[in-house]
Design a protein around this motif. Structure first.
Motif, PDB file in Angstrom:
ATOM      1  N   GLY A  14       0.796  -1.216   0.000  1.00  0.00           N
ATOM      2  CA  GLY A  14       0.000   0.000   0.000  1.00  0.00           C
ATOM      3  C   GLY A  14       0.830   1.268   0.000  1.00  0.00           C
ATOM      4  N   HIS A  15       2.169   1.148   0.078  1.00  0.00           N
ATOM      5  CA  HIS A  15       3.029   2.330   0.086  1.00  0.00           C
ATOM      6  C   HIS A  15       2.917   3.075  -1.242  1.00  0.00           C
ATOM      7  CE1 HIS A  15       4.850   1.450   3.894  1.00  0.00           C
ATOM      8  NE2 HIS A  15       5.340   0.298   3.491  1.00  0.00           N
ATOM      9  N   VAL A  16       2.965   4.399  -1.163  1.00  0.00           N
ATOM     10  CA  VAL A  16       2.946   5.228  -2.370  1.00  0.00           C
ATOM     11  C   VAL A  16       4.265   5.024  -3.109  1.00  0.00           C
ATOM     12  CG1 VAL A  16       2.855   7.576  -3.280  1.00  0.00           C
ATOM     13  CG2 VAL A  16       1.397   6.933  -1.349  1.00  0.00           C
ATOM     14  N   ILE A  17       4.170   4.610  -4.381  1.00  0.00           N
ATOM     15  CA  ILE A  17       5.385   4.366  -5.168  1.00  0.00           C
ATOM     16  C   ILE A  17       5.471   5.276  -6.396  1.00  0.00           C
ATOM     17  CG2 ILE A  17       5.711   1.975  -4.410  1.00  0.00           C
ATOM     18  CD1 ILE A  17       4.380   1.082  -7.052  1.00  0.00           C
ATOM     19  N   GLU A  18       4.398   5.998  -6.691  1.00  0.00           N
ATOM     20  CA  GLU A  18       4.440   6.913  -7.828  1.00  0.00           C
ATOM     21  C   GLU A  18       3.560   8.133  -7.567  1.00  0.00           C
ATOM     22  OE1 GLU A  18       3.527   7.099 -12.656  1.00  0.00           O
ATOM     23  OE2 GLU A  18       3.536   5.165 -11.619  1.00  0.00           O
ATOM     24  N   LEU A  19       4.117   9.303  -7.862  1.00  0.00           N
ATOM     25  CA  LEU A  19       3.366  10.560  -7.824  1.00  0.00           C
ATOM     26  C   LEU A  19       3.515  11.231  -9.187  1.00  0.00           C
ATOM     27  CD1 LEU A  19       4.077  12.347  -4.405  1.00  0.00           C
ATOM     28  CD2 LEU A  19       1.887  11.500  -5.246  1.00  0.00           C
ATOM     29  N   ASP A  20       2.418  11.350  -9.890  1.00  0.00           N
ATOM     30  CA  ASP A  20       2.423  12.064 -11.165  1.00  0.00           C
ATOM     31  C   ASP A  20       1.526  13.284 -11.027  1.00  0.00           C
ATOM     32  OD1 ASP A  20       2.364  13.063 -13.692  1.00  0.00           O
ATOM     33  OD2 ASP A  20       1.544  11.268 -14.655  1.00  0.00           O
ATOM     34  N   LEU A  21       2.137  14.404 -10.680  1.00  0.00           N
ATOM     35  CA  LEU A  21       1.412  15.658 -10.514  1.00  0.00           C
ATOM     36  C   LEU A  21       1.738  16.632 -11.642  1.00  0.00           C
ATOM     37  CD1 LEU A  21       1.692  16.123  -6.636  1.00  0.00           C
ATOM     38  CD2 LEU A  21      -0.179  15.134  -7.971  1.00  0.00           C
ATOM     39  N   SER A  22       2.159  16.099 -12.762  1.00  0.00           N
ATOM     40  CA  SER A  22       2.446  16.949 -13.913  1.00  0.00           C
ATOM     41  C   SER A  22       1.169  17.630 -14.389  1.00  0.00           C
ATOM     42  CB  SER A  22       3.050  16.119 -15.048  1.00  0.00           C
ATOM     43  OG  SER A  22       2.158  15.080 -15.440  1.00  0.00           O
ATOM     44  N   CYS A  23       1.321  18.857 -14.867  1.00  0.00           N
ATOM     45  CA  CYS A  23       0.190  19.605 -15.454  1.00  0.00           C
ATOM     46  C   CYS A  23      -1.001  19.699 -14.498  1.00  0.00           C
ATOM     47  CB  CYS A  23      -0.246  18.954 -16.765  1.00  0.00           C
ATOM     48  SG  CYS A  23       1.054  18.798 -17.992  1.00  0.00           S
ATOM     49  N   SER A  24      -0.717  19.937 -13.216  1.00  0.00           N
ATOM     50  CA  SER A  24      -1.769  19.920 -12.193  1.00  0.00           C
ATOM     51  C   SER A  24      -2.151  21.302 -11.674  1.00  0.00           C
ATOM     52  CB  SER A  24      -1.331  19.041 -11.012  1.00  0.00           C
ATOM     53  OG  SER A  24      -1.230  17.696 -11.398  1.00  0.00           O
ATOM     54  N   TRP A  25      -1.700  22.360 -12.366  1.00  0.00           N
ATOM     55  CA  TRP A  25      -2.045  23.740 -12.018  1.00  0.00           C
ATOM     56  C   TRP A  25      -1.470  24.173 -10.664  1.00  0.00           C
ATOM     57  CZ3 TRP A  25      -7.987  24.454 -13.278  1.00  0.00           C
ATOM     58  CH2 TRP A  25      -8.272  23.956 -14.549  1.00  0.00           C
ATOM     59  N   LEU A  26      -0.386  23.554 -10.220  1.00  0.00           N
ATOM     60  CA  LEU A  26       0.137  23.807  -8.877  1.00  0.00           C
ATOM     61  C   LEU A  26       1.120  24.969  -8.850  1.00  0.00           C
ATOM     62  CD1 LEU A  26       0.860  20.129  -7.761  1.00  0.00           C
ATOM     63  CD2 LEU A  26      -1.193  21.503  -7.305  1.00  0.00           C
TER      64      LEU A  26
END
Length: 198
Positions: free
Chosen positions: A88-100
């Motif tokens: 259940g560990h987070v292994i990927e974060l794809d926050l590209s093009c997220s208006w941040l």
């Protein structure tokens, strides 16, 4: 004979239902990310503002991926988040093009994901942020994309600790730069690197 066949069939049917139920229960239970990682993601979300113009250079459809991250729900189901199916560990974060937009400080909760294998923050606005030593903590990282995101200042030499990196994209961060020794360390240590964009 027919009674024996019937009993065997009923036993098989009953056993199959138990097995399927167990498998279904297992698959459901493995999707839940650890509570601490869920909280870290929510803190990360709060550290940014959201505005469409922050991703105006994105070459792909852009939208606010963090908008529907809600407390009390499984973060493995959140947009842009992928988890290990067993732990259940987070292994990927794809926050590209997220208006941040916002500053990624060295103490950001972004750096609380030791099992992260892929991180994509491309096409956002992190002006005032540096590629700090925190990025060097992701020892399992294979893909890192920080392109078109406004990073500036010296790139920490600790990024060369990411010995499992296959792909590194730091392009279009015009005010970010390596120290001479930092770039040398990068070349020497990232022996698995196949793609590099600066």
């Amino acid at each position: 004979m027919s009674e024996q066949l019937l009993l065997c069939f009923l036993f098989f049917l009953s056993f199959s239902q138990i097995l399927l139920s167990s498998c279904f229960s297992f698959s459901n239970s493995t999707k839940i990310c650890p509570h601490g990682q869920s909280l870290a993601l929510l803190h990360l979300k709060k550290s940014f503002s959201i505005k469409k113009s922050h991703s105006r250079f994105c070459r792909f459809p852009s939208y606010p991926k963090t908008e529907h991250w809600k407390e009390g729900s499984d973060c493995c189901s959140w947009d842009g988040v992928s988890c290990d199916l067993v732990t259940g560990h987070v292994i990927e974060l794809d926050l590209s093009c997220s208006w941040l937009s916002g500053t990624i400080h060295s103490h950001s909760t972004l750096f609380r994901f030791p099992h992260l294998q892929r991180l994509n923050l491309a096409f956002n606005d992190f002006s005032g942020s540096s590629v700090s030593a925190g990025f060097g903590r992701f020892s399992s990282l294979t893909h890192l994309d920080l392109s078109y995101s406004g990073f500036s200042g010296l790139i920490s030499p600790k990024i060369s600790h990411l010995s499992n990196l296959v792909s590194l994209d730091l392009s279009w961060n015009d005010e970010a730069e390596f120290s001479p020794l930092g770039f040398d360390s990068l070349v020497q240590n990232l022996t698995k690197l196949q793609k590099l964009r600066l």
